[in-house]
Design a protein around this motif. Structure first.
Motif, PDB file in Angstrom:
ATOM      1  N   LEU A  15       0.827  -1.207   0.000  1.00 20.47           N
ATOM      2  CA  LEU A  15       0.000   0.000   0.000  1.00 20.47           C
ATOM      3  C   LEU A  15       0.861   1.256   0.000  1.00 20.47           C
ATOM      4  N   LEU A  16       1.900   1.266   0.844  1.00 23.00           N
ATOM      5  CA  LEU A  16       2.793   2.422   0.890  1.00 23.00           C
ATOM      6  C   LEU A  16       3.532   2.604  -0.431  1.00 23.00           C
ATOM      7  N   ALA A  22       1.848   6.730  -6.737  1.00 26.48           N
ATOM      8  CA  ALA A  22       0.770   7.653  -7.093  1.00 26.48           C
ATOM      9  C   ALA A  22       1.189   9.096  -6.824  1.00 26.48           C
ATOM     10  N   LEU A  23       1.825   9.345  -5.683  1.00 27.69           N
ATOM     11  CA  LEU A  23       2.277  10.694  -5.355  1.00 27.69           C
ATOM     12  C   LEU A  23       3.353  11.164  -6.336  1.00 27.69           C
ATOM     13  N   GLY A  28       4.853  14.463 -10.887  1.00 28.90           N
ATOM     14  CA  GLY A  28       5.402  14.530 -12.240  1.00 28.90           C
ATOM     15  C   GLY A  28       4.459  15.211 -13.205  1.00 28.90           C
ATOM     16  N   VAL A  29       3.178  14.876 -13.129  1.00 27.30           N
ATOM     17  CA  VAL A  29       2.188  15.516 -14.004  1.00 27.30           C
ATOM     18  C   VAL A  29       2.113  17.013 -13.725  1.00 27.30           C
ATOM     19  N   ARG A  30       2.094  17.386 -12.448  1.00 20.49           N
ATOM     20  CA  ARG A  30       2.033  18.817 -12.094  1.00 20.49           C
ATOM     21  C   ARG A  30       3.306  19.546 -12.515  1.00 20.49           C
ATOM     22  N   LEU A  31       4.432  18.906 -12.338  1.00 22.35           N
ATOM     23  CA  LEU A  31       5.710  19.521 -12.679  1.00 22.35           C
ATOM     24  C   LEU A  31       5.844  19.727 -14.181  1.00 22.35           C
TER      25      LEU A  31
END
Length: 153
Positions: A15-16, A22-23, A28-31
């Motif tokens: 899970l971690l 995911a984080l 990466g998408v935001r950057l």
């Protein structure tokens, strides 16, 4: 022929790991949303600078520290220079834009905080790291000297 086995950790570990992927994907998408070409050039440049300049530089420095500590007969004591040096270098790498003052205006406009003092704080942390390491070395040397002293009869 040896078979490869896939070792699966506990459900919490999985899970971690999934959350960290995911984080990282979200970051990466935001950057890359604003200026993906500049970000890609920065990553390639950082890898090239690290591999061609920094790696040989800190390998040579480490070799010099090991030789110097070997000259006094204690090669294992090089760790008392390596650890604070690595931590200080990592802090410099992470905070270099603010330590150098190159992005002070952008930092202040984005956060509303002053960008002054990063160089002073980094130097202070570096001095404290090397001072603590030197103190630890002195304490360990004193303990080793006390343990080796012959008993007086």
């Amino acid at each position: 022929m040896k078979k490869l086995r896939l070792s699966v950790g506990s459900p919490l570990q999985l899970l971690l790991l999934a959350c960290s992927f995911a984080l990282a994907g979200y970051a990466g998408v935001r950057l890359l949303a604003d200026d993906w070409l500049q970000v890609a050039l920065w990553f390639v440049g950082a890898a090239v600078v690290h591999d061609l300049v920094l790696l040989p530089l800190y390998a040579a420095l480490d070799r010099a520290v090991v030789r110097a500590s070997g000259a006094i007969g204690h090669r294992e004591r090089a760790v008392y220079v390596r650890v604070p040096g690595a931590l200080s270098g990592l802090l410099l790498l992470v905070w270099f834009p603010l330590i150098s003052g190159r992005v002070a205006d952008r930092y202040e406009s984005a956060t509303g905080l002053s960008a002054s003092g990063f160089l002073t704080r980094w130097l202070l942390i570096t001095v404290l790291l090397f001072g603590a390491s030197a103190l630890l070395l002195v304490l360990r040397l004193r303990r080793a000297t006390k343990d080796r002293q012959p008993a007086v009869h």
